[in-house]
Design a protein around this motif. Structure first.
Motif, PDB file in Angstrom:
ATOM      1  N   SER A  27       0.700  -0.738   0.294  1.00  0.00           N
ATOM      2  CA  SER A  27      -0.118   0.138   0.182  1.00  0.00           C
ATOM      3  C   SER A  27       1.015   1.357  -0.340  1.00  0.00           C
ATOM      4  CB  SER A  27      -0.777  -0.089   1.056  1.00  0.00           C
ATOM      5  OG  SER A  27      -0.355   0.500   2.837  1.00  0.00           O
ATOM      6  N   LEU A  28       2.402   1.100   0.843  1.00  0.00           N
ATOM      7  CA  LEU A  28       2.828   2.551   0.782  1.00  0.00           C
ATOM      8  C   LEU A  28       3.425   2.757  -0.984  1.00  0.00           C
ATOM      9  CD1 LEU A  28       4.755   4.683   2.175  1.00  0.00           C
ATOM     10  CD2 LEU A  28       6.476   2.567   2.326  1.00  0.00           C
ATOM     11  N   PHE A  29       4.127   1.354  -1.690  1.00  0.00           N
ATOM     12  CA  PHE A  29       4.402   1.070  -2.881  1.00  0.00           C
ATOM     13  C   PHE A  29       3.737   1.808  -4.006  1.00  0.00           C
ATOM     14  CE2 PHE A  29       4.516  -0.960  -6.475  1.00  0.00           C
ATOM     15  CZ  PHE A  29       6.083   0.016  -7.389  1.00  0.00           C
ATOM     16  N   TYR A  30       2.402   1.535  -3.930  1.00  0.00           N
ATOM     17  CA  TYR A  30       1.306   1.515  -4.715  1.00  0.00           C
ATOM     18  C   TYR A  30       0.819   3.645  -4.353  1.00  0.00           C
ATOM     19  CZ  TYR A  30       1.593  -2.487  -7.052  1.00  0.00           C
ATOM     20  OH  TYR A  30       1.655  -3.605  -7.966  1.00  0.00           O
ATOM     21  N   GLY A  31       0.908   3.764  -3.222  1.00  0.00           N
ATOM     22  CA  GLY A  31       0.196   5.186  -2.718  1.00  0.00           C
ATOM     23  C   GLY A  31       1.441   6.505  -3.138  1.00  0.00           C
ATOM     24  N   TYR A  32       2.869   6.108  -3.094  1.00  0.00           N
ATOM     25  CA  TYR A  32       3.784   6.878  -2.974  1.00  0.00           C
ATOM     26  C   TYR A  32       4.850   7.102  -3.914  1.00  0.00           C
ATOM     27  CZ  TYR A  32       1.378   7.827   1.202  1.00  0.00           C
ATOM     28  OH  TYR A  32       0.245   8.645   2.119  1.00  0.00           O
ATOM     29  N   ILE A  33       5.463   5.399  -4.211  1.00  0.00           N
ATOM     30  CA  ILE A  33       6.190   5.150  -5.457  1.00  0.00           C
ATOM     31  C   ILE A  33       5.505   4.890  -6.674  1.00  0.00           C
ATOM     32  CG2 ILE A  33       8.343   3.974  -5.045  1.00  0.00           C
ATOM     33  CD1 ILE A  33       8.179   3.756  -2.533  1.00  0.00           C
ATOM     34  N   PHE A 102     -14.598   3.397 -14.123  1.00  0.00           N
ATOM     35  CA  PHE A 102     -13.717   2.548 -13.266  1.00  0.00           C
ATOM     36  C   PHE A 102     -14.273   3.510 -11.646  1.00  0.00           C
ATOM     37  CE2 PHE A 102     -11.850   0.895 -16.327  1.00  0.00           C
ATOM     38  CZ  PHE A 102     -12.287  -0.376 -16.185  1.00  0.00           C
ATOM     39  N   TYR A 103     -14.230   2.713  -9.992  1.00  0.00           N
ATOM     40  CA  TYR A 103     -14.470   3.675  -9.146  1.00  0.00           C
ATOM     41  C   TYR A 103     -13.279   3.542  -8.185  1.00  0.00           C
ATOM     42  CZ  TYR A 103     -16.362   6.071  -5.613  1.00  0.00           C
ATOM     43  OH  TYR A 103     -16.191   7.436  -3.631  1.00  0.00           O
ATOM     44  N   GLN A 104     -12.065   4.307  -7.772  1.00  0.00           N
ATOM     45  CA  GLN A 104     -10.793   4.257  -7.198  1.00  0.00           C
ATOM     46  C   GLN A 104     -11.700   4.282  -5.856  1.00  0.00           C
ATOM     47  OE1 GLN A 104      -8.942   2.857  -8.714  1.00  0.00           O
ATOM     48  NE2 GLN A 104      -7.077   4.235  -8.994  1.00  0.00           N
ATOM     49  N   SER A 105     -11.334   3.126  -4.939  1.00  0.00           N
ATOM     50  CA  SER A 105     -11.768   3.329  -3.194  1.00  0.00           C
ATOM     51  C   SER A 105     -10.879   4.161  -2.398  1.00  0.00           C
ATOM     52  CB  SER A 105     -12.214   2.245  -3.184  1.00  0.00           C
ATOM     53  OG  SER A 105     -10.779   1.215  -3.326  1.00  0.00           O
ATOM     54  N   ASN A 106      -9.547   4.287  -3.477  1.00  0.00           N
ATOM     55  CA  ASN A 106      -8.629   5.447  -2.047  1.00  0.00           C
ATOM     56  C   ASN A 106      -7.359   5.404  -3.264  1.00  0.00           C
ATOM     57  OD1 ASN A 106      -6.748   3.188  -3.167  1.00  0.00           O
ATOM     58  ND2 ASN A 106      -7.771   1.388  -1.688  1.00  0.00           N
ATOM     59  N   CYS A 107      -6.575   6.243  -3.205  1.00  0.00           N
ATOM     60  CA  CYS A 107      -5.330   6.887  -4.155  1.00  0.00           C
ATOM     61  C   CYS A 107      -4.610   6.332  -4.325  1.00  0.00           C
ATOM     62  CB  CYS A 107      -5.325   7.901  -3.716  1.00  0.00           C
ATOM     63  SG  CYS A 107      -4.119   7.355  -1.927  1.00  0.00           S
ATOM     64  N   TRP A 108      -4.383   4.858  -3.909  1.00  0.00           N
ATOM     65  CA  TRP A 108      -3.246   3.400  -4.669  1.00  0.00           C
ATOM     66  C   TRP A 108      -3.594   2.629  -5.391  1.00  0.00           C
ATOM     67  CZ3 TRP A 108      -4.457  -0.526  -2.287  1.00  0.00           C
ATOM     68  CH2 TRP A 108      -4.413  -0.541  -1.106  1.00  0.00           C
ATOM     69  N   ASN A 109      -4.881   2.882  -5.470  1.00  0.00           N
ATOM     70  CA  ASN A 109      -5.385   1.451  -6.019  1.00  0.00           C
ATOM     71  C   ASN A 109      -5.754   1.441  -7.617  1.00  0.00           C
ATOM     72  OD1 ASN A 109      -6.741  -0.889  -5.822  1.00  0.00           O
ATOM     73  ND2 ASN A 109      -8.525  -0.308  -7.384  1.00  0.00           N
ATOM     74  N   CYS A 110      -4.859  -0.117  -7.960  1.00  0.00           N
ATOM     75  CA  CYS A 110      -4.091  -0.144  -9.086  1.00  0.00           C
ATOM     76  C   CYS A 110      -5.403  -1.065  -9.790  1.00  0.00           C
ATOM     77  CB  CYS A 110      -2.918  -0.917  -9.027  1.00  0.00           C
ATOM     78  SG  CYS A 110      -1.988   0.707  -9.368  1.00  0.00           S
ATOM     79  N   GLU A 111      -6.138  -0.932 -10.439  1.00  0.00           N
ATOM     80  CA  GLU A 111      -6.570  -1.401 -11.554  1.00  0.00           C
ATOM     81  C   GLU A 111      -6.862  -2.291 -12.770  1.00  0.00           C
ATOM     82  OE1 GLU A 111     -11.335  -3.451 -10.849  1.00  0.00           O
ATOM     83  OE2 GLU A 111     -10.280  -1.381  -9.872  1.00  0.00           O
ATOM     84  N   LYS A 112      -6.735  -3.448 -12.748  1.00  0.00           N
ATOM     85  CA  LYS A 112      -6.593  -4.193 -14.162  1.00  0.00           C
ATOM     86  C   LYS A 112      -7.821  -4.971 -14.565  1.00  0.00           C
ATOM     87  CE  LYS A 112      -1.622  -4.726 -14.044  1.00  0.00           C
ATOM     88  NZ  LYS A 112      -0.260  -5.331 -14.298  1.00  0.00           N
ATOM     89  N   PHE A 113      -7.762  -4.748 -16.481  1.00  0.00           N
ATOM     90  CA  PHE A 113      -8.958  -5.373 -16.708  1.00  0.00           C
ATOM     91  C   PHE A 113      -8.790  -5.646 -18.025  1.00  0.00           C
ATOM     92  CE2 PHE A 113      -8.708  -0.533 -17.877  1.00  0.00           C
ATOM     93  CZ  PHE A 113      -8.948  -0.657 -18.905  1.00  0.00           C
ATOM     94  N   GLU A 114      -9.937  -6.368 -19.171  1.00  0.00           N
ATOM     95  CA  GLU A 114     -10.478  -6.957 -20.263  1.00  0.00           C
ATOM     96  C   GLU A 114     -11.636  -6.890 -20.589  1.00  0.00           C
ATOM     97  OE1 GLU A 114      -8.735 -11.215 -22.223  1.00  0.00           O
ATOM     98  OE2 GLU A 114      -6.899 -10.020 -21.643  1.00  0.00           O
ATOM     99  N   LEU A 115     -11.477  -5.935 -21.371  1.00  0.00           N
ATOM    100  CA  LEU A 115     -13.298  -5.949 -21.552  1.00  0.00           C
ATOM    101  C   LEU A 115     -13.630  -6.288 -22.914  1.00  0.00           C
ATOM    102  CD1 LEU A 115     -13.580  -3.049 -19.433  1.00  0.00           C
ATOM    103  CD2 LEU A 115     -14.437  -5.066 -18.844  1.00  0.00           C
ATOM    104  N   SER A 116     -14.665  -7.139 -23.544  1.00  0.00           N
ATOM    105  CA  SER A 116     -14.879  -6.548 -24.469  1.00  0.00           C
ATOM    106  C   SER A 116     -16.524  -5.751 -24.806  1.00  0.00           C
ATOM    107  CB  SER A 116     -14.620  -8.275 -24.972  1.00  0.00           C
ATOM    108  OG  SER A 116     -15.842  -7.704 -26.507  1.00  0.00           O
ATOM    109  N   PHE A 117     -16.999  -5.073 -25.645  1.00  0.00           N
ATOM    110  CA  PHE A 117     -17.986  -4.443 -25.967  1.00  0.00           C
ATOM    111  C   PHE A 117     -18.538  -4.464 -27.471  1.00  0.00           C
ATOM    112  CE2 PHE A 117     -15.743  -1.769 -23.039  1.00  0.00           C
ATOM    113  CZ  PHE A 117     -16.395  -1.376 -22.017  1.00  0.00           C
ATOM    114  N   SER A 118     -19.989  -5.492 -26.887  1.00  0.00           N
ATOM    115  CA  SER A 118     -20.911  -5.700 -28.082  1.00  0.00           C
ATOM    116  C   SER A 118     -22.106  -4.731 -28.523  1.00  0.00           C
ATOM    117  CB  SER A 118     -20.702  -7.299 -28.032  1.00  0.00           C
ATOM    118  OG  SER A 118     -21.508  -7.380 -29.052  1.00  0.00           O
TER     119      SER A 118
END
Length: 166
Positions: A27-33, A102-118
């Motif tokens: 959490s420290l890494f993703y938040g500040y680094i 996408f909703y970031q629940s905190n400043c350090w969250n990282c979201e990865k995704f793979e989406l297909s829209f038809s």
């Protein structure tokens, strides 16, 4: 020469500290680094059975009524997303809009995704399939959340189609 040695030692220490933070205090890494995009993944689109490359679309990203830079490389879509709140993407092609967020629940969250829209213009529906994965409260990867959703054009909320694992 002495200054170069001191700078080298400091650089090595900073690199080791950063790598250690990623594994022992994520959490420290993703938040500040963490220097990269926090929302990123791949998107594919079909309209009435025809594949549409992202390069043929107009893509925007909005966070709290402010435009954010959306990066597109091939099928990859990303944004920095270093703040709390909703990040809404709008993909437009020939008068058709595909809004999702996408909703970031905190400043350090990282979201990865793979989406297909038809998109089916005759039935007036958008189907979304794929997966997304964020980080838990301790900064470790969550399990992938499968997404299987079909919505009519009239039923899409002003916020768009919710994608986040939150």
């Amino acid at each position: 020469m002495k200054n170069a040695k001191i700078l080298s030692v400091i650089a090595v220490f900073v690199i080791i500290a950063g790598i250690s933070a990623k594994f022992f205090m994520p959490s420290l890494f993703y938040g500040y680094i963490y220097p990269f995009s926090r929302i990123k993944g791949s998107v594919s689109i079909t309209v009435d059975g025809k594949n549409i490359p992202l390069s043929d679309c107009k893509i925007s990203c909005i966070h709290q009524d402010r435009k954010e830079k959306a990066h597109v490389i091939g099928k990859r879509l990303s944004t920095r997303a270093g703040k709390y709140g909703r990040y809404k993407f709008i993909i437009e092609h020939d008068g058709i809009e595909i809004p999702f967020y996408f909703y970031q629940s905190n400043c350090w969250n990282c979201e990865k995704f793979e989406l297909s829209f038809s998109v089916d213009t005759e039935k007036r529906t958008i189907s979304c399939t794929g997966w997304t994965r964020g980080l838990d409260e301790k900064g470790f990867k969550e399990e992938k959340l499968d997404i299987v959703r079909t919505i009519t054009f009239d039923d899409i909320s002003p916020e768009g189609i919710g994608i986040s694992s939150v």
